[in-house]
Write a protein that holds these residues in place. Structure first.
Motif, PDB file in Angstrom:
ATOM      1  N   SER A 537      43.826  27.936  33.283  1.00  8.61           N
ATOM      2  CA  SER A 537      45.058  28.630  32.872  1.00  8.61           C
ATOM      3  C   SER A 537      46.043  27.707  32.167  1.00  8.61           C
ATOM      4  O   SER A 537      47.175  28.118  31.888  1.00  8.61           O
ATOM      5  N   ASP A 562      53.526  24.295  32.694  1.00 13.09           N
ATOM      6  CA  ASP A 562      52.710  24.970  31.694  1.00 13.09           C
ATOM      7  C   ASP A 562      52.339  23.984  30.589  1.00 13.09           C
ATOM      8  O   ASP A 562      53.142  23.687  29.706  1.00 13.09           O
ATOM      9  N   ARG A 566      53.754  28.006  26.754  1.00 18.72           N
ATOM     10  CA  ARG A 566      53.868  29.394  26.285  1.00 18.72           C
ATOM     11  C   ARG A 566      55.291  29.904  26.472  1.00 18.72           C
ATOM     12  O   ARG A 566      55.923  29.647  27.505  1.00 18.72           O
ATOM     13  N   GLU A 568      56.503  32.972  26.878  1.00 21.47           N
ATOM     14  CA  GLU A 568      56.737  34.103  27.775  1.00 21.47           C
ATOM     15  C   GLU A 568      56.162  33.829  29.163  1.00 21.47           C
ATOM     16  O   GLU A 568      54.938  33.715  29.322  1.00 21.47           O
ATOM     17  N   GLN A 570      55.737  35.819  31.578  1.00 24.37           N
ATOM     18  CA  GLN A 570      54.865  36.900  32.020  1.00 24.37           C
ATOM     19  C   GLN A 570      53.420  36.649  31.619  1.00 24.37           C
ATOM     20  O   GLN A 570      52.475  36.967  32.357  1.00 24.37           O
ATOM     21  N   GLU A 571      53.234  36.039  30.453  1.00 18.94           N
ATOM     22  CA  GLU A 571      51.882  35.709  29.997  1.00 18.94           C
ATOM     23  C   GLU A 571      51.230  34.720  30.951  1.00 18.94           C
ATOM     24  O   GLU A 571      50.045  34.844  31.288  1.00 18.94           O
ATOM     25  N   VAL A 572      52.010  33.738  31.406  1.00 15.72           N
ATOM     26  CA  VAL A 572      51.492  32.750  32.358  1.00 15.72           C
ATOM     27  C   VAL A 572      51.144  33.429  33.675  1.00 15.72           C
ATOM     28  O   VAL A 572      50.086  33.157  34.273  1.00 15.72           O
ATOM     29  N   GLU A 574      50.225  36.490  34.277  1.00 18.36           N
ATOM     30  CA  GLU A 574      49.041  37.341  34.170  1.00 18.36           C
ATOM     31  C   GLU A 574      47.767  36.509  34.035  1.00 18.36           C
ATOM     32  O   GLU A 574      46.751  36.799  34.685  1.00 18.36           O
ATOM     33  N   ILE A 575      47.806  35.476  33.190  1.00 13.34           N
ATOM     34  CA  ILE A 575      46.609  34.652  32.976  1.00 13.34           C
ATOM     35  C   ILE A 575      46.235  33.904  34.248  1.00 13.34           C
ATOM     36  O   ILE A 575      45.061  33.875  34.654  1.00 13.34           O
TER      37      ILE A 575
END
Length: 704
Positions: A537, A562, A566, A568, A570-572, A574-575
């Protein structure tokens, strides 16, 4: 098109300022560009071009004949030019291509080409770099003087009448000027007065050409005794006690070489390289940047972040400590202890009181202590906090140590400071401040305080006291001591609202823009699977805490950054959640251990891997300490070895210093009581993390 000398001079000055800004206005990078960096060949070329366009001839000899430069200045410029040109030629030869950067990979070979040899004090490559920095400094000094002379040709000399400031200096317009020639030769301490007046006298924007020239020549006059006098020491101490301008003044004193004479130990770190993977400056420039960082903390825009500077009395003591904190580097032995000896001698010769001397000496001796405790010890353990508070002793010492630690890490390099380190230092500071401000809390009182605070937070989000109590009965004391009340409340909220969801995976962003990952599962080899999923991730693990509930479930939390940057969150979320669930379900097999390649800098500064396994203070668990070069997939590789041996992991503290990793794992398991097994674990760890160094034999095993 006809060349207009005035316009040509203006354009070249603008180009030079932009070029210097791109290089951070410093020649002291560890891999400098010998052509483009400040003090490089391009600066010499710019001076030659504008002097030629201004009608002073075509060579240094012509410039001297026309009175633009002195014979001594011409000789110094010629020496620097020959050195830099020869250095650039060998750079191209050794690199087998056009290369103007003095790369680590090439420094040793070029040092040999130029006749530098190893000595007891320096490696040949270090001697080469010291010579480079010395020549670059000369170019910068003379460029400042001579380009100012040329500027006066086009803008006109300052014709304002001089207004005396004292018997030696006067103010001519906005320039600090000398009232008569030979002042510095007769009274060398007047050089320090010039720096002090530049910082304190209203209306001064720069030094006159005559003053700068006199300064340069006096510092190179062997007949002048430049050793500090009583008056010189008083002025220097006044500079260190400046409310404003201390950083700029010390930086200028270093640029002109004055610090080498007023502070003899400084000459040993001037241009001294640091052979590690995280410092990006020489020792002297790192020190100047630390002082810059300390002064930066007093600015109004940072008052909310670091109000301690304003609260700390006699902040000049912090500046003195910063000046000496790394002055012992390059001599062998513990540089902190060497620095303490040097600063005590300084305080004695400068008449500093015993109380202030002890305060300053403590900061120099212990300037690495707070960073070590925060990043390598369990600061949720009351015993660790009490030991640290006892060592610090007072609230003022704690404030000063915190500010020095923050500034020291920030001045080390852009890859070293991060929000996680800031958070750890902040937590350690506030915990220690509470201990130093009153009675030390007991283990049980801390436990009750955290439960009480967490309960208030959880109930505010809709949970009942019964919900929390029922959950917390399944958790041991170590869980509550290792987590903040905010974390405990978040865990309780997610677990109680899960409606039987299992395994449970939750991800959130912290106020410091890092990610916390909560996992509740009962998978075998859970940690290894989680590390694999987080790696996939693009999350870089900084801290891990592993707990087993009384009903046999694993409750693991991770703090990560991260690496994919990234935008956003939210993208982190979810992934990471998807990859973790895939790993736990078995839909994705664990990948083989495959370490990424070493970086170019790591290849030049290889770290001999070290592994240490020893019982912790309680005697019930063990500490695995590991240091090596950072590489992609390193944590997964370490975890795979521990998993194969059936070792249980309780906490993991990941500390990355540039491209050096220093990790500490708290581990347990009956198997660790066998010293032979510990030897096998250490050997396999070394084999795994440094496969190219199988014969290094770098493990160190301690069994008590």
């Amino acid at each position: 098109m006809q060349l207009v000398p005035r316009d040509f001079f203006r354009d070249k000055m603008l180009e030079m300022h932009q070029r210097h800004a791109r290089a951070g206005d410093s020649p002291y990078a560890l891999e400098p560009n010998v052509k483009e960096n400040p003090g490089g060949l391009r600066d010499l070329q710019v001076f030659m071009w504008v002097a030629r366009a201004s009608g002073f001839g075509k060579s240094l000899q012509d410039f001297a004949a026309h009175g633009l430069i002195t014979t001594k200045e011409a000789a110094e410029l010629r020496r620097a030019m020959v050195f830099l040109q020869k250095l650039r030629v060998y750079l191209h030869i050794e690199a087998h291509r056009h290369e103007d950067r003095l790369l680590f990979d090439l420094q040793a070979a070029i040092a040999a080409d130029l006749g530098f040899k190893d000595s007891e004090a320096f490696r040949a490559s270090e001697a080469l770099m010291k010579s480079y920095y010395r020549n670059a400094k000369s170019v910068i000094q003379l460029s400042l003087i001579l380009l100012q002379v040329l500027s006066e040709k086009y803008t006109g000399k300052n014709a304002a009448p001089i207004r005396p400031i004292d018997s030696e200096f006067g103010l001519r317009g906005e320039e600090l000027d000398l009232l008569r020639r030979g002042v510095f030769d007769r009274h060398p301490e007047a050089m320090l007065r010039a720096f002090y007046l530049r910082a304190t006298w209203p209306g001064i924007s720069r030094e006159s050409t005559a003053l700068l020239r006199a300064l340069w020549h006096t510092l190179r006059n062997p007949d002048v005794n430049l050793a500090p006098t009583d008056e010189g020491r008083k002025i220097f101490l006044d500079i260190l006690k400046l409310d404003k301008g201390v950083y700029r003044t010390l930086r200028n004193m270093n640029t002109w070489g004055t610090l080498d004479h007023i502070l003899p130990p400084w000459a040993r770190i001037d241009g001294q390289m640091q052979h590690d993977l995280f410092h990006v400056y020489t020792v002297d420039q790192h020190t100047i940047q630390v002082i810059r960082g300390l002064r930066h903390l007093v600015y109004a825009e940072h008052a909310h972040e670091f109000p301690l500077m304003a609260e700390l009395p006699d902040t000049w003591r912090l500046i003195v400590a910063a000046l000496f904190h790394d002055i012992g580097k390059g001599r062998g032995g513990d540089h902190s202890k060497i620095g303490e000896e040097e600063v005590r001698e300084f305080c004695r010769s400068y008449g500093i009181t015993p109380e202030d001397t002890e305060f300053i000496a403590f900061l120099v001796r212990d300037h690495l202590t707070m960073s070590h405790v925060a990043q390598k010890e369990d600061i949720s353990d009351p015993a660790v906090l009490q030991r640290f508070a006892d060592r610090v002793g007072t609230s003022d010492r704690l404030k000063a140590l915190y500010l020095l630690t923050v500034s020291d890490i920030r001045a080390t390099g852009p890859k070293v400071w991060n929000n996680w380190k800031g958070q750890l230092l902040e937590r350690l500071y506030f915990h220690a401040a509470a201990l130093l401000g009153g009675a030390a809390p007991t283990r049980s009182s801390i436990l009750e305080m955290r439960k009480s605070t967490a309960l208030d937070i959880a109930m505010a989000s809709g949970l009942t006291e019964e919900d929390c109590t029922k959950l917390w009965e399944k958790l041991d004391v170590a869980y509550f001591l290792r987590h903040t009340p905010e974390d405990i409340a978040w865990h309780a909220t997610e677990l109680c609202r899960s409606n039987g969801e299992f395994p449970l995976v939750r991800v959130r962003m912290t106020p410091h823009r890092m990610y916390e990952v909560l996992v509740c599962a009962d998978e075998k080899g859970l940690f290894l699977k989680l590390v694999s999923a987080l790696q996939k991730s693009s999350l870089s693990v900084l801290d891990a805490r592993i707990h087993t509930t009384r009903d046999g479930k694993a409750l693991d939390t991770f703090l990560a950054m991260d690496a994919g940057k990234r935008p956003e969150p939210q993208e982190v979320f979810e992934i990471a959640s998807s990859n973790i669930l895939d790993s736990l379900s078995g839909r994705r097999a664990l990948p083989p251990v495959r370490l990424g390649p070493l970086s170019r800098r790591s290849k030049h500064f290889p770290i001999r891997p070290q592994v240490l396994i020893e019982p912790d203070a309680s005697g019930t668990t063990y500490l695995l300490t590991l240091s090596c070069n950072d590489r992609l997939g390193l944590l997964y590789a370490i975890s795979s070895v521990l998993s194969r041996f059936g070792v249980n992991l309780q906490t993991a503290k990941i500390s990355t210093l540039g491209e050096r990793v220093e990790d500490i794992f708290q581990i347990s398991g009956d198997i660790l009581a066998d010293s032979n097994v510990c030897l096998k674990i250490a050997a396999e760890l070394i084999e795994t993390i440094a496969p190219a160094e199988k014969s290094a034999g770098a493990s160190r095993i301690t069994k008590r």
